[in-house]
Design a protein around this motif. Structure first.
Motif, short mmCIF file in Angstrom:
data_model
loop_
_atom_site.label_atom_id
_atom_site.label_comp_id
_atom_site.label_asym_id
_atom_site.label_seq_id
_atom_site.Cartn_x
_atom_site.Cartn_y
_atom_site.Cartn_z
N ALA A 287 -53.24 45.67 -16.34
CA ALA A 287 -53.83 46.44 -16.94
C ALA A 287 -54.47 46.06 -18.56
N TRP A 288 -55.87 45.82 -18.31
CA TRP A 288 -56.22 44.81 -19.66
C TRP A 288 -56.23 46.15 -20.65
N ALA A 289 -55.36 45.75 -21.84
CA ALA A 289 -55.36 47.11 -22.91
C ALA A 289 -56.66 46.59 -23.97
N GLU B 291 -42.28 53.46 -21.59
CA GLU B 291 -42.87 53.24 -22.69
C GLU B 291 -41.75 53.93 -23.47
N LEU C 277 -43.83 48.44 -20.41
CA LEU C 277 -44.57 48.26 -21.86
C LEU C 277 -43.62 47.15 -21.80
N TYR D 60 -46.97 51.91 -15.06
CA TYR D 60 -47.14 51.02 -16.14
C TYR D 60 -45.33 50.54 -16.94
N TYR E 102 -47.91 45.42 -15.75
CA TYR E 102 -48.02 45.21 -17.27
C TYR E 102 -49.07 45.21 -17.55
N TRP E 103 -49.44 45.77 -19.14
CA TRP E 103 -50.25 46.62 -20.14
C TRP E 103 -50.62 45.11 -20.82
N TYR E 104 -51.76 44.12 -20.36
CA TYR E 104 -52.20 43.50 -20.83
C TYR E 104 -53.12 42.39 -22.04
N TYR E 105 -52.54 41.83 -23.01
CA TYR E 105 -53.41 42.08 -24.28
C TYR E 105 -54.37 40.59 -24.24
N ASN F 234 -59.09 49.08 -19.71
CA ASN F 234 -58.76 50.59 -20.19
C ASN F 234 -60.06 50.96 -20.34
N LYS G 105 -47.34 57.17 -15.25
CA LYS G 105 -47.06 56.51 -16.81
C LYS G 105 -46.06 57.31 -17.40
#
Length: 355
Positions: free
Chosen positions: A111-113, A324, A9, A7, A79-82, A167, A320
């Motif tokens: 990765a959709w947060a 971060e 960030l 992952y 990638y965390w995806y917002y 998530n 993970k």
């Protein structure tokens, strides 16, 4: 060889939301720079070697760090995806840089947060700044946003289907939205999405019928194996010792074993290795810490993984996380009290060596 993804960030540049809610110029580095040890033996703060406080809004910096993930042996980043609603994304700059620059040689997926935007960056988890929406009328816009990435040759796929993690699939509104998004995507493209769901939050039988792979999502699913951790958290909430909850590496490794035994029954289950854990950067004495060095933690989990999986090869292994920093889970070289810890060999020599 089993691929290893970590992952990633993107919160290493200022954005309007962070400026508004947490102070102008807030980034992941803000909490890192002001952290301090809270008990004897507390390995905090982890700081970047050579004071490399990178700014990922700069294309050259973003490219350098993304290429670092490749150079240490990672086969891709997550990638965390917002995405909150039509026209409302945030922290999107780094994957946009990645997409636009064809010279960046690293694979990735999203990765959709999918959760409310909360004050967790400064330890105010109960403060809801704006809510995650699941508006079915916005699905076409959601697909429009995803498609340029899904169509990129570096975007990771299984059987030609793009990987897309969610998530929190257990939220009722999210379940309905995922099913509708899946149907709409098939109608639009003739292809299917290959969903990635944490086993801890996969409750719906309908979602289980989709093309998907199940993953570990530490530390939540590992901590949930033992009531002793829950009791420690309850005591910490009363705060009789005015210190964080501390878990030893040995304890965590045994709980990780229980987690693996419970979940390896799932076909193609993909374990997730935790590269450290320390939430005191955000929550101070209300946080929780896994003691020891990052290398010790990774080695302990890989030993368990080797013993429990044997010759079984999952589709991929997750870590993970890569960077971060304000949760203490990184694969980047760092220093503590001036002493440097070079861990850039971990993926190649420890994780991949045991797969």
């Amino acid at each position: 060889m089993t691929p290893v993804y970590a992952y990633f960030l993107p919160q290493f540049y200022s954005i309007p939301e962070n400026d508004k809610y947490w102070g102008k110029g807030f980034t992941e580095w803000t909490n890192v720079k002001k952290a301090e040890p809270l008990f004897d033996g507390h390995r905090c703060p982890l700081l970047p070697v050579n004071d490399d406080y990178y700014n990922l809004s700069k294309p050259d910096e973003a490219k350098r760090i993304i290429h670092n993930t490749r150079d240490i042996g990672l086969d891709g980043i997550v990638y965390w995806y917002y995405w909150f609603w039509k026209g409302k994304r945030t922290l999107e700059k780094v994957p946009e840089i990645h997409l636009k620059d064809s010279s960046i040689q690293q694979n990735f997926f999203f990765a959709w947060a999918n959760g409310d935007w909360r004050g967790s960056w400064i330890g105010k988890e109960k403060d809801i700044l704006f809510k995650q929406q699941y508006n079915l009328e916005h699905i076409d816009a959601h697909i429009d946003d995803l498609l340029p990435y899904f169509e990129d040759e570096r975007y990771l796929k299984i059987n030609s289907k793009p990987l897309y993690q969610v998530n929190a699939p257990h939220v009722k509104a999210a379940e309905e939205y995922i099913l509708a998004l899946n149907d709409s995507f098939i109608k639009r493209t003739g292809e299917e999405i290959f969903w990635v769901f944490p086993t801890l939050f996969l409750k719906s039988e309908e979602l289980k019928s989709l093309n998907h792979v199940k993953i570990g999502f530490p530390p939540e699913d590992v901590f949930s194996q033992k009531n002793i951790f829950k009791r420690r958290k309850q005591l910490a909430s009363i705060n009789p010792w005015n210190r964080p909850v501390v878990t030893s590496i040995k304890e965590y490794a045994e709980w990780f074993r229980l987690h693996l035994i419970e979940n390896k029954k799932h076909q193609d289950f993909c374990p997730t290795i935790l590269s450290g854990w320390d939430t005191t950067y955000r929550y101070k004495n209300s946080g929780n810490v896994i003691s020891g060095t990052i290398e010790e933690q990774v080695r302990a989990q890989m030993k368990v993984l080797e013993e429990e999986l044997g010759t079984e090869k999952p589709p991929f292994i997750l870590v993970k996380a890569y960077n971060e920093w304000a949760e203490g889970n990184i694969l980047e070289n760092h220093k503590i009290d001036g002493k440097e810890y070079i861990i850039s060999h971990l993926v190649k020599d420890v994780i991949k060596n045991k797969l």
